[in-house]
Structure formats: structure tokens, C-alpha cells
Scaffold this motif. Structure first.
Motif, PDB file in Angstrom:
ATOM      1  N   LEU A  35      -4.969   5.570  12.153  1.00  0.00           N
ATOM      2  CA  LEU A  35      -4.491   5.800  10.785  1.00  0.00           C
ATOM      3  C   LEU A  35      -4.276   4.480  10.061  1.00  0.00           C
ATOM      4  O   LEU A  35      -4.537   4.385   8.855  1.00  0.00           O
ATOM      5  N   LEU A  36      -3.808   3.466  10.774  1.00  0.00           N
ATOM      6  CA  LEU A  36      -3.679   2.145  10.146  1.00  0.00           C
ATOM      7  C   LEU A  36      -5.033   1.674   9.626  1.00  0.00           C
ATOM      8  O   LEU A  36      -5.142   1.140   8.523  1.00  0.00           O
ATOM      9  N   ASN A  48       0.850  -1.187   0.000  1.00  0.00           N
ATOM     10  CA  ASN A  48       0.000   0.000   0.000  1.00  0.00           C
ATOM     11  C   ASN A  48       0.889   1.240   0.000  1.00  0.00           C
ATOM     12  O   ASN A  48       1.664   1.462   0.931  1.00  0.00           O
ATOM     13  N   ARG A  49       0.766   2.067  -1.023  1.00  0.00           N
ATOM     14  CA  ARG A  49       1.687   3.197  -1.175  1.00  0.00           C
ATOM     15  C   ARG A  49       1.517   4.256  -0.089  1.00  0.00           C
ATOM     16  O   ARG A  49       2.426   5.061   0.141  1.00  0.00           O
ATOM     17  N   ASP A  50       0.358   4.284   0.546  1.00  0.00           N
ATOM     18  CA  ASP A  50       0.158   5.223   1.651  1.00  0.00           C
ATOM     19  C   ASP A  50       0.687   4.663   2.960  1.00  0.00           C
ATOM     20  O   ASP A  50       1.267   5.386   3.767  1.00  0.00           O
ATOM     21  N   CYS A  51       0.476   3.367   3.163  1.00  0.00           N
ATOM     22  CA  CYS A  51       0.862   2.755   4.436  1.00  0.00           C
ATOM     23  C   CYS A  51       2.370   2.497   4.518  1.00  0.00           C
ATOM     24  O   CYS A  51       2.953   2.557   5.601  1.00  0.00           O
ATOM     25  N   ARG A  70       1.766  15.014   3.784  1.00  0.00           N
ATOM     26  CA  ARG A  70       1.517  14.625   2.399  1.00  0.00           C
ATOM     27  C   ARG A  70       0.339  13.675   2.237  1.00  0.00           C
ATOM     28  O   ARG A  70      -0.283  13.634   1.184  1.00  0.00           O
ATOM     29  N   THR A  71       0.033  12.895   3.239  1.00  0.00           N
ATOM     30  CA  THR A  71      -1.044  11.914   3.091  1.00  0.00           C
ATOM     31  C   THR A  71      -2.407  12.574   3.284  1.00  0.00           C
ATOM     32  O   THR A  71      -2.558  13.508   4.075  1.00  0.00           O
ATOM     33  N   ARG A  72      -3.408  12.074   2.575  1.00  0.00           N
ATOM     34  CA  ARG A  72      -4.759  12.614   2.688  1.00  0.00           C
ATOM     35  C   ARG A  72      -5.556  11.940   3.793  1.00  0.00           C
ATOM     36  O   ARG A  72      -6.626  12.414   4.166  1.00  0.00           O
ATOM     37  N   PHE A  73      -5.072  10.829   4.317  1.00  0.00           N
ATOM     38  CA  PHE A  73      -5.817  10.085   5.324  1.00  0.00           C
ATOM     39  C   PHE A  73      -5.734  10.784   6.680  1.00  0.00           C
ATOM     40  O   PHE A  73      -4.676  11.271   7.078  1.00  0.00           O
ATOM     41  N   THR A  74      -6.854  10.810   7.372  1.00  0.00           N
ATOM     42  CA  THR A  74      -6.951  11.519   8.649  1.00  0.00           C
ATOM     43  C   THR A  74      -7.244  10.592   9.827  1.00  0.00           C
ATOM     44  O   THR A  74      -7.233  11.023  10.969  1.00  0.00           O
TER      45      THR A  74
END
Length: 441
Positions: free
Chosen positions: A161-162, A43-46, A222-226
Motif C-alpha cells: 500500500l505504501l 500526501n493526504r492518502d498516506c 475510505r481509501t481507493r488504493f488497493t
């Protein structure tokens, strides 16, 4: 039948108040191979988040190595040495549920960045005090407490976040790999910390340590996840009454209670005591290894390596499912290997017991975290994770009593063995509670 604990007729709140997907879907997907091995790393975000977490955890341990050395060299205070352990874990005990409420309400990225900023501020303050030669005991106590508060603030947002980065099917992989990267940080922290201490000295070494907190902090810009994108529905209130309500709701869920209790047993009965008592075991086993110093280094490495090996093997093979029964067996195995380590007079047996125990401890920790996250209602997930952190982290402060005080009476070998034996019995009690009613069903 509840897919988390296997008890017929048991339905948990997480099945209704979460995303609406039963836990069965996760358990069927992950172990049968429909979720790729090392899915969270794909996963490119994780992926950058996991590496940043490992570096931040390494920085946490580097700070311990440098500051503990300086504090002992300057003050030679056994009381301050004890306060180092207390100040690290008591904030988890007192503040984790409140920090979990903040994670439910606010952007988890910013909470983690605030925690990392506090870590960096504490490291900078240590450096200034070392540089100016003005360090006093009260300075040390304040900075130690602030460092512990930063760790407690970091925990709930990190886990939420995970849950946001990956799907429910991939969450066991994310939790397991996150624990593995944290274990890597714990493993290499003393090595890098010692190198900085010897190469740069304590002052510039602690300043250099600040850089290891930056990758995670910068990535979160940089990440969009909150922490709330996947399921949404943040709570409006963050208060004591609301936290008490969540505690009351959780009390009625047998599976959540079992997982939180299982984590607390390991923390309270063994917890941080093994590492603090390691010099004693190294001295007793050092004759066979050539010297106590060499034995100490190898035992510490074996203790940390078990967690890393366990995470990689479990992730690569998928042998262990995220189920209550597996967590109970892993916890009992951790207790058994700790008993073997404590009572063994053979250096090789002690090393093997530490490695196997590290594997079992990581399996127990990652499974309990996964089940708690999957069953926690979405709107209260941060508080439930905070409650888990109270048990898994905060109760480690009690291991100084269960092992340390008893050790003063009967010796550390026997006190650790007795505590670990009680852990095995406690795992059996949790099993009876978790699966109660199964026969009747």
C-alpha cells in the motif's frame, strides 16, 4: 552502472519487470531535494495511513505488556516466556511468502483489515478469559500463535500500500516514515500499556486496547488504493510452486539477495534478544542510575527513542540515500554500537550507544525495505516483500539461540557482544557480495 548497488554492468529484474523506470530516477530525486521533506506526510492518502499504522503498532505492544504480565503472574513459567518470543516470530518465518502471494493477488486493504480483525479478536479473547478466570496454558499458546499470524499477514500488504500511495520518487520517504511511526508505536506501547494495566486492570485494559486498532481498519474502507492501482498486473496464482519460482528468480539478483541477507543478519544475530535481555543489563547498570528499575525504564526508552529520532532526522535532512552501501554502513554501525552497549560498564555510555544504535538500525531497515520494493518485479512484489519479512522478521526467533544459549555459557554481556561483532563481519561479507565485480568493471 546499477544505481542501487553501484556495480558496473549490473541490471536487476526490477528495472525491466517493474514500472519501467530505473532506480536511478528515485535516487536522483530524493537526495537532491526535488522531493519535499516529509513527502509522505504531505500526501493526504498516506498521512492517515501512517498514523493508523502507528496506533496499531502501539496496540500490538500494549497487548504484549498486559498479557505477558498476566501470564507470568498466573503461571510463572519460563518455558511459556520463551514461547512468547517464538510464537511471535515463527509465523513470519513460515508464512510471510504465502501472505505475500495473497497480497500480490488480492486487495491489500482487505488483507490488512483481516489482520487487524484477527488482532482485535485475540485481544477480545484474552479479555474474556481474564474476566471469567478460565485462562489455561493451551489458551495462551493458541492466542499467542494467532497474534503472530496476524502480524505476518499485515506485513506484505502494508508495504505494498505504501508503494501504491506514493510515487517511486517518494517511496523512500514513505518507507522511512512508516518505520518511524512503527517505532513510535513500539516506544509508547509499553507506556500506554502500563497505564492501562494500572488504571483499568488487565481485563478492561485489554478490552480498551481494541480501540487502537480501529483507526487503521476504518481508514481502509475510505481509501481507493488497493496496493495494485499504480502498477497493476496482479498474479492469478497463489501457491507453493509459484512462490518457489519467485525465490529462484530473486536468487539471481545480487542486490535483492544482499538486502534480504543484510536484514536477516541483524534479525538472527541481535533481533529481539536485546529487549528480552534488557532486565539483566539494567540490573548490572542500575547502581550508577540509582536503581535497576529506573535503569530498566531509561534503557528501554533509549532503545525505542533511537528509532524515532533516526527516522525524523533522516527524513528532515536527507543525509542518507537509499543505496546498498548506506545500508551496509548503517548495519555495521548498529553492530558496533551494540558491542559498545554490551561491554560498557558505564550507564551514560550504554544509553548513548542504544540511541545511536537505534538510529543506525532504523536507517538500515528503511533502506533495505526501500531498495527491495523498488527492485522487485511489480507482479511479484508481495512475494518478494514476504521473503524480506521472512528474513527481517522470522529470523528474529533465532536470536534467542545466538544470544540466549551462548549467554548461558559465557554470560549475556559477552554473548550479545560476540553476536553483534559477527554482525559487523557479516555486513562486510554482504558488501563483498553486493559489489563483487566492481573492480573488474
Amino acid at each position: 552502472m546499477c544505481s542501487a548497488c553501484g556495480t558496473p554492468g549490473h541490471v536487476t529484474p526490477g528495472h525491466v519487470a517493474g514500472s519501467g523506470t530505473a532506480l536511478t530516477g528515485t535516487e536522483q530525486s530524493s537526495p537532491t531535494g526535488r522531493v519535499a521533506r516529509f513527502a509522505a506526510l504531505r500526501n493526504r492518502d498516506c498521512r492517515p495511513y501512517l498514523f493508523g499504522t502507528g496506533l496499531a503498532m502501539m496496540a500490538d505492544n500494549i497487548e504484549h505488556v498486559i498479557t505477558y504480565w498476566v501470564l507470568w503472574e498466573r503461571f510463572h513459567s519460563p518455558a511459556l516466556t520463551g514461547f512468547q518470543v517464538i510464537s511471535h516470530w515463527v509465523p513470519f518465518l513460515l508464512l510471510s511468502v504465502w501472505f505475500g502471494g495473497l497480497a500480490d493477488r488480492y486487495d491489500c486493504r482487505r488483507l490488512i483489515q483481516a489482520a487487524q480483525g484477527l488482532f482485535m479478536l485475540v485481544s477480545a479473547a484474552w479479555g474474556v478469559l481474564f474476566l471469567t478466570g478460565t485462562l489455561q496454558v493451551w489458551h495462551a499458546c493458541v492466542l499467542l500463535v494467532l497474534h503472530g499470524c496476524a502480524g505476518a499477514m499485515w506485513g506484505p500488504g502494508e508495504q505494498m500500500l505504501l508503494h501504491d500511495f506514493v510515487s517511486r520518487e517518494e517511496l523512500p520517504s514513505a518507507v522511512r516514515l512508516n518505520a518511524t511511526f512503527r517505532s513510535l508505536g513500539v516506544l509508547f506501547g509499553p507506556v500506554v500499556g502500563s497505564a492501562l494495566l494500572l488504571g483499568l486492570g488487565p481485563t478492561w485494559g485489554i478490552f480498551a486496547n481494541i480501540a487502537f486498532y480501529l483507526p487503521l481498519t476504518l481508514f481502509l474502507f475510505r481509501t481507493r488504493f488497493t496496493g495494485h492501482l499504480r502498477e497493476g498486473g496482479r498474479k492469478a496464482r497463489v501457491g507453493i510452486k509459484d512462490a518457489v519460482r519467485v525465490l529462484r528468480d530473486v536468487r539471481g539478483d545480487r542486490t535483492l539477495v544482499s538486502m534480504i541477507a543484510l536484514a536477516g543478519l541483524g534479525s538472527f544475530l541481535v533481533g529481539a534478544s536485546m529487549q528480552s535481555a534488557m532486565p539483566v543489563f539494567a540490573h548490572d547498570l542500575g547502581v550508577g542510575a540509582g536503581s535497576a528499575g529506573v535503569a530498566y525504564g531509561v534503557l528501554l526508552f533509549a532503545n525505542g527513542a533511537g528509532g524515532v529520532i533516526g527516522g525524523l532526522v533522516l527524513e528532515a535532512t536527507g543525509w542518507v540515500r537509499p543505496k546498498v552501501g548506506a545500508a551496509i554502513v548503517a548495519t555495521a554501525l548498529y553492530g558496533v554500537t551494540t558491542v559498545v552497549f554490551a561491554l560498557s560498564g558505564n550507564y551514560g555510555v550504554a544509553v548513548v550507544a542504544l540511541v545511536v544504535g537505534g538510529v543506525a538500525n532504523l536507517a538500515s531497515m528503511s533502506i533495505t525495505q526501500t531498495v527491495v520494493q523498488l527492485l522487485a518485479p511489480a507482479a511479484d512484489r508481495g512475494r518478494v516483500i514476504g521473503l524480506y519479512n521472512v528474513s527481517a522478521g522470522g529470523l528474529k526467533a533465532g536470536s534467542g539461540f545466538t544470544v540466549g544459549l551462548l549467554g548461558a555459557a559465557v554470560g549475556l554481556h559477552w554473548s550479545l557482544a560476540v553476536s553483534a561483532g559477527v554482525l559487523v563481519v557479516g555486513a562486510g561479507v554482504v558488501a563483498a557480495h553486493a559489489f563483487r565485480g566492481r573492480v573488474a568493471g
